[in-house]
Design a protein around this motif. Sequence first.
Motif, PDB file in Angstrom:
ATOM      1  N   HIS A 138       0.828   2.572  -0.843  1.00 26.21           N
ATOM      2  CA  HIS A 138      -0.011   1.520  -0.363  1.00 26.21           C
ATOM      3  C   HIS A 138      -1.280   1.237  -0.554  1.00 26.21           C
ATOM      4  CE1 HIS A 138      -3.049   3.527   2.423  1.00 26.21           C
ATOM      5  NE2 HIS A 138      -2.259   4.503   2.155  1.00 26.21           N
ATOM      6  N   LEU A 139      -2.117  -0.109  -0.441  1.00 27.84           N
ATOM      7  CA  LEU A 139      -2.986  -0.155  -0.716  1.00 27.84           C
ATOM      8  C   LEU A 139      -3.758  -0.986   0.789  1.00 27.84           C
ATOM      9  CD1 LEU A 139      -5.501  -0.851  -2.406  1.00 27.84           C
ATOM     10  CD2 LEU A 139      -5.024  -3.006  -3.079  1.00 27.84           C
ATOM     11  N   ALA A 140      -4.554  -0.097   1.146  1.00 26.09           N
ATOM     12  CA  ALA A 140      -5.336  -0.594   2.481  1.00 26.09           C
ATOM     13  C   ALA A 140      -4.303  -0.934   3.594  1.00 26.09           C
ATOM     14  CB  ALA A 140      -6.336  -2.123   2.299  1.00 26.09           C
ATOM     15  N   SER A 141      -3.037   0.075   3.667  1.00 28.49           N
ATOM     16  CA  SER A 141      -2.056  -0.374   4.732  1.00 28.49           C
ATOM     17  C   SER A 141      -1.378   0.977   4.782  1.00 28.49           C
ATOM     18  CB  SER A 141      -1.124  -1.291   4.269  1.00 28.49           C
ATOM     19  OG  SER A 141      -0.405  -1.702   5.272  1.00 28.49           O
ATOM     20  N   VAL A 156       3.566  10.065   0.606  1.00 29.70           N
ATOM     21  CA  VAL A 156       2.860   9.057   0.741  1.00 29.70           C
ATOM     22  C   VAL A 156       1.553   8.952   0.234  1.00 29.70           C
ATOM     23  CG1 VAL A 156       2.154   7.525   2.785  1.00 29.70           C
ATOM     24  CG2 VAL A 156       4.056   8.862   3.090  1.00 29.70           C
ATOM     25  N   GLY A 157       0.896   7.959  -0.191  1.00 29.60           N
ATOM     26  CA  GLY A 157      -0.314   7.863  -0.831  1.00 29.60           C
ATOM     27  C   GLY A 157      -0.772   6.567  -1.188  1.00 29.60           C
ATOM     28  N   GLU A 158      -1.875   6.482  -1.633  1.00 29.61           N
ATOM     29  CA  GLU A 158      -2.559   5.009  -1.901  1.00 29.61           C
ATOM     30  C   GLU A 158      -2.263   4.868  -3.453  1.00 29.61           C
ATOM     31  OE1 GLU A 158      -6.452   3.920   0.470  1.00 29.61           O
ATOM     32  OE2 GLU A 158      -6.712   5.783  -0.849  1.00 29.61           O
ATOM     33  N   ILE A 159      -1.782   3.683  -3.552  1.00 29.73           N
ATOM     34  CA  ILE A 159      -1.325   3.173  -5.141  1.00 29.73           C
ATOM     35  C   ILE A 159      -2.658   3.174  -6.266  1.00 29.73           C
ATOM     36  CG2 ILE A 159      -1.822   0.790  -4.788  1.00 29.73           C
ATOM     37  CD1 ILE A 159       0.797  -0.019  -6.203  1.00 29.73           C
ATOM     38  N   MET A 204      -0.365  -4.208   0.635  1.00 34.03           N
ATOM     39  CA  MET A 204       0.893  -3.893   0.004  1.00 34.03           C
ATOM     40  C   MET A 204       1.524  -2.491   0.432  1.00 34.03           C
ATOM     41  SD  MET A 204       2.379  -1.835  -2.696  1.00 34.03           S
ATOM     42  CE  MET A 204       1.039  -1.072  -2.901  1.00 34.03           C
ATOM     43  N   VAL A 205       2.905  -2.555   0.583  1.00 35.70           N
ATOM     44  CA  VAL A 205       3.460  -1.297   0.610  1.00 35.70           C
ATOM     45  C   VAL A 205       4.622  -1.267  -0.407  1.00 35.70           C
ATOM     46  CG1 VAL A 205       4.891   0.137   2.164  1.00 35.70           C
ATOM     47  CG2 VAL A 205       3.016  -1.331   3.190  1.00 35.70           C
ATOM     48  N   ALA A 206       4.673  -0.026  -1.193  1.00 32.85           N
ATOM     49  CA  ALA A 206       5.773  -0.045  -2.031  1.00 32.85           C
ATOM     50  C   ALA A 206       6.638   1.246  -2.043  1.00 32.85           C
ATOM     51  CB  ALA A 206       5.304   0.056  -3.330  1.00 32.85           C
TER      52      ALA A 206
END
Length: 289
Positions: A232-235, A261-264, A276-278
């Motif tokens: 994710h980014l800021a999510s 789980v981690g920040e992109i 964004m969530v991937a």
Amino acid sequence: MPIALVTDSTASVHPTVADKRGITVVPLQVVIGSESYDEGVEGGVTTDQLAEALKAWTPVSTSRPNPDEMLEVYERLAGDGATEIVSVHLSSELSGTFESAQLASRRSPVPVRLVDSRQVGMATGFAALAAADVRDAGGSAEDMVAAAKERAAASTSLFYVDTLEYLRRGGRMGAAAALLGSALAVKPILKVDNGRVGPFERVRTSAKALARLEELAVEAAGDAEVEVAVAHLASAERAATLAERLTGRLAEGLGDREVTVGEIGAVLGAHVGPGMVAVCVARRTTHSG
């Protein structure tokens, strides 16, 4: 180390894992305003910095490592004793990193076998890790390449984004597609297909889009053994919720493996934007360790 293994920072291989598995990570760069930062290194740009810059519409761009930088990596590995190198990178459709590796390989003092993963993010990372599994089992460089390609092809990469504007601005999506995705406040789900990122589905609300992302991930996993990564980014809250739900629904296929789980990374984050969530669903292959 007769066979060295290289990937790039967009593969999201954690530095601790890269060090443990003997993977050399070449950084891409993020430029915010007039400042340039290497991705994934100490003192580099943080995802918080990136998210704030994007929200403030500060100019943000990214750049590949140039061929000379790639060559320096190959020469250093050769100097450390490598007799062959396997180099696994993000899709050539999305970055010039693979081209830099190609150009550098022609001048490398030892043979370099290149893998265009046709993927992004952790899907590229899973491909690199598959190559590491084969090397650790005593396989050849040719076997490592086959394993990386097989794992990348067996991976599904899906993204929810709040807007397609960042992809449009970065040249990763045409203006018409971005406009279509933004019409009527539609929330787009994107998919990596044949090395490119494109609109896959359009959903009316973010809640429905995230629920659909979950369903698509479950469909991609099927009854197979899988590894799953959420980024994710800021999510962070959205990502944690998705990971928790996938952990429950894919328990049999995951076995004792956790949904990570981690920040992109900042380079990919610059093109997808905050919110964004991937999810990457990587089916385990014959070469998976």
